[in-house]
Write a protein that holds these residues in place. Structure first.
Motif, PDB file in Angstrom:
ATOM      1  N   PRO A 281       3.964   7.440   7.592  1.00 28.24           N
ATOM      2  CA  PRO A 281       3.516   7.802   6.290  1.00 28.24           C
ATOM      3  C   PRO A 281       2.338   8.266   6.209  1.00 28.24           C
ATOM      4  O   PRO A 281       1.567   8.596   7.413  1.00 28.24           O
ATOM      5  CB  PRO A 281       3.528   6.380   5.623  1.00 28.24           C
ATOM      6  N   LYS A 282       1.568   8.755   5.065  1.00 23.80           N
ATOM      7  CA  LYS A 282       0.448   9.135   4.955  1.00 23.80           C
ATOM      8  C   LYS A 282      -0.554   8.005   5.332  1.00 23.80           C
ATOM      9  O   LYS A 282      -0.395   6.917   4.931  1.00 23.80           O
ATOM     10  CB  LYS A 282       0.286   9.428   3.499  1.00 23.80           C
ATOM     11  N   LEU A 283      -1.359   8.240   6.082  1.00 21.23           N
ATOM     12  CA  LEU A 283      -2.316   7.016   6.943  1.00 21.23           C
ATOM     13  C   LEU A 283      -3.457   6.563   6.074  1.00 21.23           C
ATOM     14  O   LEU A 283      -3.824   5.505   6.194  1.00 21.23           O
ATOM     15  CB  LEU A 283      -2.637   7.788   8.373  1.00 21.23           C
ATOM     16  N   ALA A 284      -4.119   7.471   5.329  1.00 18.71           N
ATOM     17  CA  ALA A 284      -5.247   7.337   4.469  1.00 18.71           C
ATOM     18  C   ALA A 284      -4.835   7.406   3.051  1.00 18.71           C
ATOM     19  O   ALA A 284      -4.373   7.935   2.572  1.00 18.71           O
ATOM     20  CB  ALA A 284      -6.466   8.053   5.008  1.00 18.71           C
ATOM     21  N   PHE A 285      -5.769   6.360   2.367  1.00 17.84           N
ATOM     22  CA  PHE A 285      -5.746   6.174   0.987  1.00 17.84           C
ATOM     23  C   PHE A 285      -6.832   5.646   0.684  1.00 17.84           C
ATOM     24  O   PHE A 285      -7.793   5.219   1.343  1.00 17.84           O
ATOM     25  CB  PHE A 285      -4.712   5.376   0.468  1.00 17.84           C
ATOM     26  N   PRO A 286      -7.393   5.752  -0.588  1.00 13.35           N
ATOM     27  CA  PRO A 286      -8.757   5.457  -1.274  1.00 13.35           C
ATOM     28  C   PRO A 286      -9.013   3.856  -0.996  1.00 13.35           C
ATOM     29  O   PRO A 286      -8.324   2.998  -1.101  1.00 13.35           O
ATOM     30  CB  PRO A 286      -8.653   5.420  -2.806  1.00 13.35           C
ATOM     31  N   GLY A 287     -10.066   3.838   0.269  1.00 15.12           N
ATOM     32  CA  GLY A 287     -10.604   2.559   0.633  1.00 15.12           C
ATOM     33  C   GLY A 287      -9.901   1.906   1.680  1.00 15.12           C
ATOM     34  O   GLY A 287     -10.146   1.005   2.157  1.00 15.12           O
ATOM     35  N   GLY A 288      -8.682   2.727   2.387  1.00 12.67           N
ATOM     36  CA  GLY A 288      -7.999   2.049   3.454  1.00 12.67           C
ATOM     37  C   GLY A 288      -7.272   2.890   4.239  1.00 12.67           C
ATOM     38  O   GLY A 288      -7.226   4.108   4.017  1.00 12.67           O
ATOM     39  N   ALA A 289      -6.568   2.247   5.244  1.00 15.64           N
ATOM     40  CA  ALA A 289      -5.955   3.054   6.258  1.00 15.64           C
ATOM     41  C   ALA A 289      -4.811   2.132   6.814  1.00 15.64           C
ATOM     42  O   ALA A 289      -5.121   1.006   6.988  1.00 15.64           O
ATOM     43  CB  ALA A 289      -6.809   3.896   7.290  1.00 15.64           C
ATOM     44  N   LEU A 290      -3.670   2.686   7.243  1.00 10.24           N
ATOM     45  CA  LEU A 290      -2.792   2.068   8.210  1.00 10.24           C
ATOM     46  C   LEU A 290      -2.928   2.392   9.609  1.00 10.24           C
ATOM     47  O   LEU A 290      -3.079   3.452   9.905  1.00 10.24           O
ATOM     48  CB  LEU A 290      -1.492   2.575   7.525  1.00 10.24           C
ATOM     49  N   LEU A 291      -2.852   1.212  10.472  1.00  8.74           N
ATOM     50  CA  LEU A 291      -3.008   1.609  11.789  1.00  8.74           C
ATOM     51  C   LEU A 291      -1.980   0.958  12.591  1.00  8.74           C
ATOM     52  O   LEU A 291      -1.157   0.127  12.097  1.00  8.74           O
ATOM     53  CB  LEU A 291      -4.274   0.671  12.146  1.00  8.74           C
TER      54      LEU A 291
ATOM     55  N   ALA B  26       0.699  -1.200  -0.034  1.00  6.38           N
ATOM     56  CA  ALA B  26      -0.018  -0.045  -0.008  1.00  6.38           C
ATOM     57  C   ALA B  26       0.884   1.227  -0.135  1.00  6.38           C
ATOM     58  O   ALA B  26       0.557   2.135  -0.742  1.00  6.38           O
ATOM     59  CB  ALA B  26      -1.019  -0.044   1.164  1.00  6.38           C
ATOM     60  N   ILE B  27       2.052   1.298   0.654  1.00  2.00           N
ATOM     61  CA  ILE B  27       2.522   2.322   0.944  1.00  2.00           C
ATOM     62  C   ILE B  27       3.575   2.651  -0.671  1.00  2.00           C
ATOM     63  O   ILE B  27       3.800   4.044  -0.929  1.00  2.00           O
ATOM     64  CB  ILE B  27       4.044   1.970   1.938  1.00  2.00           C
ATOM     65  N   ALA B  28       4.013   1.710  -1.234  1.00  2.00           N
ATOM     66  CA  ALA B  28       4.182   1.837  -2.459  1.00  2.00           C
ATOM     67  C   ALA B  28       3.462   2.287  -3.582  1.00  2.00           C
ATOM     68  O   ALA B  28       3.677   3.064  -4.415  1.00  2.00           O
ATOM     69  CB  ALA B  28       5.068   0.640  -2.980  1.00  2.00           C
ATOM     70  N   ARG B  29       2.285   1.692  -3.544  1.00  2.00           N
ATOM     71  CA  ARG B  29       1.047   1.955  -4.667  1.00  2.00           C
ATOM     72  C   ARG B  29       0.441   3.301  -4.616  1.00  2.00           C
ATOM     73  O   ARG B  29       0.449   4.001  -5.380  1.00  2.00           O
ATOM     74  CB  ARG B  29       0.234   0.910  -4.380  1.00  2.00           C
ATOM     75  N   TRP B  30       0.524   3.772  -3.271  1.00  2.00           N
ATOM     76  CA  TRP B  30       0.017   5.102  -3.232  1.00  2.00           C
ATOM     77  C   TRP B  30       0.863   6.111  -2.654  1.00  2.00           C
ATOM     78  O   TRP B  30       0.395   7.224  -2.409  1.00  2.00           O
ATOM     79  CB  TRP B  30      -1.458   4.993  -2.173  1.00  2.00           C
TER      80      TRP B  30
END
Length: 551
Positions: free
Chosen positions: A311-321, A194-198
């Motif tokens: 990192p940026k925590l939110a992206f389309p459809g998801g989030a890092l916790l 996710a970090i790489a893709r967004w």
């Protein structure tokens, strides 16, 4: 591999990871709306099987999520009664007084716990509320459509050693949700994707890491002091690496003994596991262990970058916790409370979005809640401690870090240093073998110190040997062609489970790289520290890996 057709299941929310962050999100979602369908996937054989933490728990996360946790019988009962800091030399120690330390460093009001058991207790509450929990389900792929995270692939079994479907192949399922919350812990494989893709780390400092190794010992009653917390710095690491130790006196005459090595060390000859074993022979520690019995062992990476590396925590459809985002307070050696708070905040943002009829958008409210709430308040005052240590070493950083924490506490995070950068990644910090002397480590005595393979048996690790190695090489020629001549192939030493070996013929010729993936305790150190960034840790079959009893 050809396109595989999979069945799918739809939920309102899919949560990946059964640690404190994921479980807190699941519980909070059901508190807010019992009708939401929530599924939680855990790659371990059961909740808690892959949980390893110190741990001295700051109860602020539990207080916010489950204010009645005491009445509910949470396994959080051993209050800290004695808080000690020592600077070690080879044969002695100096106790650092508590009074000059900022208030945030005090453990008054905290508890010595097994986070594995806390998570098992939280999972019971979540299931009672209607959360579906699937242990033994490794989530191996993101499902992305039109740039939006729609779900994950989980439960894929039966790949052969070439990562092709074998005779007993099961393709797994797509678990789809209006939102997907990634709470895999440190350096999670889906979080990396996710970090790489967004591009979630763009404009941030690189994340920094430590390797934490832990043993549980049963010790003599006369040397056990229920509620005592001991932290040390200095010997045996000295100038070779940053790090330190912890010793927590828990119930049942047990102590949790841990050793952390910061992974930005330069000397590729450093052997973190053997530093841990040598440390146990210091008189301060050996006196406690003498006549005792080691009952468990494990290891995991720790996120140490702090606020500037989140990192940026939110992206389309998801989030890092949680630790997937890096919410550990390094000088406090605490992150579980922030993991819980992040799960709670993410759940609140998700529920509000679903209630408003939104699906798959960016959870800006979650990111805002982290930036303005208790997690930022916890991390910002200590943001310079790690980079100060990296720049100036232990002795100077003790004074400078203390000054910086005091200044931030008194001046509203207006540090005289501003916000310091970490610079290189931990992999890039690795120096060339020719520039350093090999380190001669004493042989483990089998009483206080042990070889790696003996200790790995106490992690109760198991992997099906017919599956492909989950430690993959981007270029199989690099370990022998690059890492061996340039860095003396440090994977032989930085892995705390003996996964990597350089084998040779009897005359010392024909070096070849061997991966004993069956030993892997899922610490992720190789994925972080390999100087060529050639090792990619991906999920093995669900349920495989360590089976920690009460780490």
């Amino acid at each position: 591999m050809a396109e595989i057709e999979r069945e799918s299941m739809d939920y309102d929310v899919v949560i990946v990871g059964g640690g404190p962050a994921g479980l807190s999100a699941a519980i909070r979602l059901k508190q807010l709306d019992p009708d939401l369908s929530v599924v939680l996937l855990e790659k371990g054989s059961e909740i808690g099987a892959h949980i390893l933490s110190g741990a001295v728990l700051d109860p602020s996360g539990l207080d916010a999520l489950l204010p009645d946790w005491r009445e509910r019988g949470a396994p959080v009962t051993t209050a800290v009664t004695d808080d000690r800091f020592y600077l070690l030399g080879p044969s002695g120690e100096i106790r650092i007084p508590n009074w000059p330390m900022p208030k945030l460093m005090s453990n008054h009001g905290n508890y010595i716990v097994s986070m594995a058991n806390v998570c098992r207790w939280m999972a019971g509450i979540a299931e009672e509320m209607g959360v579906e929990i699937f242990p033994g389900m490794a989530a191996s792929q993101l499902v992305v459509e039109d740039g939006v995270l729609k779900g994950v692939v989980a439960g894929e079994f039966g790949l052969d050693k070439d990562r092709q479907p074998g005779p007993n192949y099961e393709p797994g399922m797509e678990l789809r949700g209006k939102y997907v919350l990634i709470a895999e812990g440190v350096r999670g494989s889906l979080a990396k994707q996710a970090i790489a893709r967004w591009g979630l780390s763009e404009g941030r400092d690189p994340q920094k890491f430590g390797l934490g190794m832990k043993e549980i010992w049963e010790v003599r009653p006369e040397v056990h002091h229920l509620g005592r917390v001991v932290h040390t710095m200095g010997w045996p690491l000295g100038s070779n690496a940053g790090g330190g130790s912890f010793m927590y006196h828990a119930e049942g005459n047990q102590i949790a003994l841990g050793f952390v090595v910061h992974l930005n060390y330069a000397n590729p000859w450093l052997y973190p596991y053997m530093e841990f074993q040598r440390f146990k022979h210091h008189p301060l520690i050996a006196e406690v262990l003498k006549g005792g019995k080691r009952v468990a062992y494990g290891a995991r990476a720790i996120s140490e970058g702090g606020w500037q590396s989140v990192p940026k925590l939110a992206f389309p459809g998801g989030a890092l916790l949680g630790c997937s985002a890096g919410f550990v307070n390094v000088p406090r050696i605490k992150g579980n409370h922030n993991a819980m708070l992040s799960g709670k905040a993410a759940a609140e943002a998700v529920q509000a979005a679903i209630a408003a009829g939104r699906e798959g958008d960016e959870l800006v409210a979650y990111a805002d809640a982290i930036a303005t709430g208790p997690i930022a308040a916890d991390l910002k005052p200590v943001r310079n401690v790690k980079p100060l240590w990296s720049r100036y070493g232990l002795t100077a950083s003790l004074a400078l870090g203390g000054l910086d924490m005091w200044a931030n506490s008194l001046l509203g995070n207006r540090s005289p240093f501003g916000t310091l950068s970490h610079g290189k990644t931990d992999a890039a910090a690795t120096g060339k073998a020719k520039d350093f002397k090999p380190i001669d480590y004493p042989r483990p005595d089998g009483v206080l110190s042990f070889d790696r393979l003996t200790n790995v048996a106490f992690s109760f690790t198991n992997h099906d040997e017919s599956q492909p190695a989950h430690l993959t090489l981007k270029d199989p020629s690099i370990p022998i062609g690059v890492n061996l001549p340039e860095y003396a192939e440090p994977a032989q030493r930085y892995c705390p489970a003996g996964v990597y070996e350089v084998l040779r013929d009897e005359d010392g010729s024909n070096p070849r790289f061997q991966i004993n993936f069956q030993n892997c305790v899922h610490c992720k150190t190789c994925d972080i520290k390999d100087p060529s960034q050639n090792i990619d840790w991906v999920t093995p079959q669900g349920g495989d890996g360590p089976n920690y009893p009460n780490m």
